[in-house]
Scaffold this active site. Structure first.
Site, PDB file in Angstrom:
ATOM      1  N   CYS B  42       0.827  -1.217   0.000  1.00  0.00           N
ATOM      2  CA  CYS B  42       0.000   0.000   0.000  1.00  0.00           C
ATOM      3  C   CYS B  42       0.852   1.254   0.000  1.00  0.00           C
ATOM      4  O   CYS B  42       0.374   2.340  -0.298  1.00  0.00           O
ATOM      5  CB  CYS B  42      -0.890   0.032   1.233  1.00  0.00           C
ATOM      6  SG  CYS B  42      -1.753  -1.503   1.517  1.00  0.00           S
ATOM      7  N   TYR B 426     -15.918  15.338  22.537  1.00  0.00           N
ATOM      8  CA  TYR B 426     -15.984  16.729  22.116  1.00  0.00           C
ATOM      9  C   TYR B 426     -15.092  17.626  22.950  1.00  0.00           C
ATOM     10  O   TYR B 426     -15.115  17.593  24.174  1.00  0.00           O
ATOM     11  CB  TYR B 426     -17.416  17.267  22.205  1.00  0.00           C
ATOM     12  CG  TYR B 426     -17.448  18.774  22.186  1.00  0.00           C
ATOM     13  CD1 TYR B 426     -16.952  19.473  21.090  1.00  0.00           C
ATOM     14  CD2 TYR B 426     -17.915  19.505  23.278  1.00  0.00           C
ATOM     15  CE1 TYR B 426     -16.938  20.867  21.073  1.00  0.00           C
ATOM     16  CE2 TYR B 426     -17.903  20.890  23.271  1.00  0.00           C
ATOM     17  CZ  TYR B 426     -17.406  21.576  22.169  1.00  0.00           C
ATOM     18  OH  TYR B 426     -17.384  22.937  22.156  1.00  0.00           O
TER      19      TYR B 426
END
Lengths: 453, 453
Positions: B42, B426
């Protein structure tokens, strides 16, 4: 039909918007005792540190923008009494102190949380403040601009305390963090919290642990030193009290709205309180920990938004449910991203689980691809069935991505066996061939099943 | 007991390591027909483009390192015949062409995939190549250094084709992509694929769609142009054939190992073939799509590693299961991160689901926090029960994080209702207050349930 919402920062603002979308014919009034509504309090440390250059950017929506959508937002108005039996409240105009009586059909209590301020000697000295509301920025700025503080003490080494430590560091203010608990980050397991501890020390933040605030010394009305319970005297011209917050529930309690075990307002999964037609959401409301099934209280902005959405929908006649939280949290501490979800190993044991854990450090990209950074992962499962209980991720790398994978795995009630065969996105610029989270799950799986990975 | 593994790039290398860890007493031999084992194919486009400066970095483990762990790796050895009844194979030394007969107790077939090369006129001209193995890099480098190509044609607009287009762009080679299918990225829905199409055009990559390779024109043995099926003549001094790969199954087929519907080797969840004691893993093996339950073939490095881990464990006497895949994939196309998991809306419909979807564009950080970038999310669920079927995320922002959330949600069989109340991490430096994936799930949930978000 009229919905009144008390509080308009996160949960209240979200609830108003959602209710209006569900039923545009509703009359919606938001009473907010500050000058601004719908702002991000989480952004405050970044305004202080200078990362965010304009504090107005924190305001997501103005009263005028709400008005365009048919939502009436009344700022500078404090609800001072609530009569739930007659569905009325008394609202005080904070400018002229006049009061009026307002009726409602449905009510959403989104009064948020208040900073805990110990009533110690010297607490009212100039230079001593809390930083929680957008209005606190002006007070900080006044101190910063006039006194040019050189040495700050932050009382409380929670997320906010640590974010402020970094902000003060950006401002070249020498900073000491005082924490009564013997270590920082009690929600993290000790070996993980130590990584953050070391980072703070490395960044020249002085840490005083296992020692609380005793009093503040002043001169000419200005703070000059902090005295700890053990008698240490730390010179300081700026002191921030960041020992935590408590749910703002006085108004609700007085009106007969029941509180839960945690001291926050008890709600059902529809965010409804013990009084039909009265909902609560955000930092004033209790919720359920979805791993342990126990009541919990998580005063965070994202949870407030999620709860506000549900409360708003239901107040408008819908039937949404908020299923609870996993206690997911993240913050930045200088070069480290620090995140957790679910239970720590310590908390899991305390709650009667049989936790087993792995700790590993991995790059967040293929090793040969430039720009990768490390994350240290602690992943915890129950020995009996492999069910995932929690994760902690700390490092300069993509802790946010790793913890969101773990949080979603908790949501799906996955075992470490499930997660070790997750089909996550791989390509060299984005991940090692097997995600650090898959590697952690594989190693953990071996410990649950007894086969080495 | 002796385990022989045929092939040692990804699945084979992983299987060898895993088997040895499960049972250190095993004799393990890996036959590999290339000079290297255990390398990341890859990474090839990034070596070509120059992002990775040393191709040796792609090699994760050398034969010598395997030897230290007691694993015998024989490079330059091709298994040319397999006698499954007698558990023997004939192995050719590619240097001197000598052959020997080797016995095994357990076998793992990890022969990978081969590039599809159409036998058109001119295919053997200098300057025409495939880029799949680490050995192909030398051929590319020879062409690049001697011919200094100015104009390349890449035949096939798959992930590899697009990664190579970017690599060639980095090398200032003007590049044309030819794709027989009328659009790029057929696994993505058209409106999402268009975002990548536009990006390629913007980056000055010429796209010729709905037109295949007819032949190659040469001069003095060197390629000078590509002729398409429609008769277009495209000057080129470098041509890469990237129209896809096929499972390398000749050896297995000849030995009576059954193939599946997809043409890859059929295996059970233990990665065992129809012949007891013979396992297959990686790009030569078939697997199950976990959304549709149908056989599928996904020749990707991460899947090869996961399958190799399971095959290695089982060949060593363990009892691991590989549950299948969601078709998660990601790649970088210039400024865009392009990711998907599960089924596209088109594929879902074709498979008998009743898909409903949302498309939204959001920043990946709080709007007021600097450095945020956008992602466009398409999220797909079944209208009947809200079950998530797939997601596509494209943009300069954190597509990898978003798609891993979605892939983990698929793993947990979550509905959009579940995901809209996910407790994700968050804080302003990491995310908007509600993750774009939560926003997408919320919007999708409204479409399933009929309530606007």
């Amino acid at each position: 039909m009229r919905i009144v919402i008390i509080g308009g920062v996160a949960a209240g603002a979200k609830a108003a918007a959602k209710a209006k979308r569900v039923n545009p014919d509703l009359e919606i009034i938001v009473f907010q005792d500050e000058a601004e509504v719908a702002y991000s309090a989480c952004g405050l440390p970044y305004v202080i540190g200078g990362t965010i250059t304009d504090q107005n950017k924190l305001v997501i929506r103005t009263p005028e923008e709400f008005a365009k959508d048919g939502i009436r937002v009344e700022t500078g108005r404090r609800v001072v009494a609530l009569d739930a039996a007659n569905r009325r409240m008394r609202v005080r105009n904070l400018q002229d102190q006049s009061e009026e009586s307002i009726a409602y059909d449905r009510l959403i209590v989104a009064t948020g949380a208040l900073p805990i301020v110990p009533r110690v000697e010297g607490i009212d000295l100039d230079g001593v403040l809390t930083l929680r509301k957008i209005g606190d920025l002006a007070r900080f700025k006044a101190i910063f601009d006039t006194l040019r503080p050189q040495k700050a003490v932050i009382v409380g080494a929670g997320y906010i305390g640590m974010e402020l430590a970094e902000a003060f560091h950006e401002l070249n203010i020498k900073t000491t963090l005082i924490e009564k608990f013997p270590r920082i980050l009690p929600k993290f397991d000790p070996e993980m919290a130590q990584l953050v501890h070391d980072q703070l020390v490395e960044q020249d933040i002085e840490l005083i642990l296992g020692d609380g605030l005793s009093k503040l010394q002043g001169e000419n009305g200005r703070v000059i030193a902090v005295v700890t319970e053990s008698g240490k005297v730390i010179p300081a011209d700026l002191v921030v009290i960041a020992i935590g917050v408590r749910p703002n529930t006085e108004l609700a309690m007085a009106a007969g709205i029941a509180l839960g075990k945690t001291g926050a307002i008890a709600v059902d999964s529809r965010m409804q309180t013990n009084i039909p037609g009265v909902f609560a959401a955000g930092d004033c409301a209790e919720t359920i920990d979805r791993v342990s099934g126990q009541p919990t209280w998580v005063p965070l902005g994202d949870i407030a938004n999620l709860q506000g959405r549900v409360a708003g929908e239901n107040a408008a006649g819908g039937n949404a449910h908020f299923p609870g939280v996993f206690g997911t949290a993240i913050f930045k501490a200088f070069e480290l991203n620090v995140a957790m979800t679910g239970l720590s190993e310590q908390a899991a044991r305390a709650q009667g689980f049989e936790p087993v854990s792995v700790l590993l450090r991995r790059g967040d990209r293929a090793r040969y691809y430039p720009g990768g950074r490390e994350v240290t992962i602690k992943l915890i499962a129950d020995r009996r069935d492999g069910r995932l209980l929690g994760a902690q991720v700390i490092g300069p790398g993509k802790a946010d991505k790793m913890i969101d994978i773990a949080a979603t795995a908790l949501l799906g009630k996955l075992t470490c066996h499930d997660l070790e065969n997750a089909d996550l996105a791989y390509s060299p610029p984005f991940s090692p061939v097997l995600s650090p989270m898959i590697m952690a799950a594989g190693a953990l799986s071996s410990r649950v099943s007894g086969v080495a990975d």
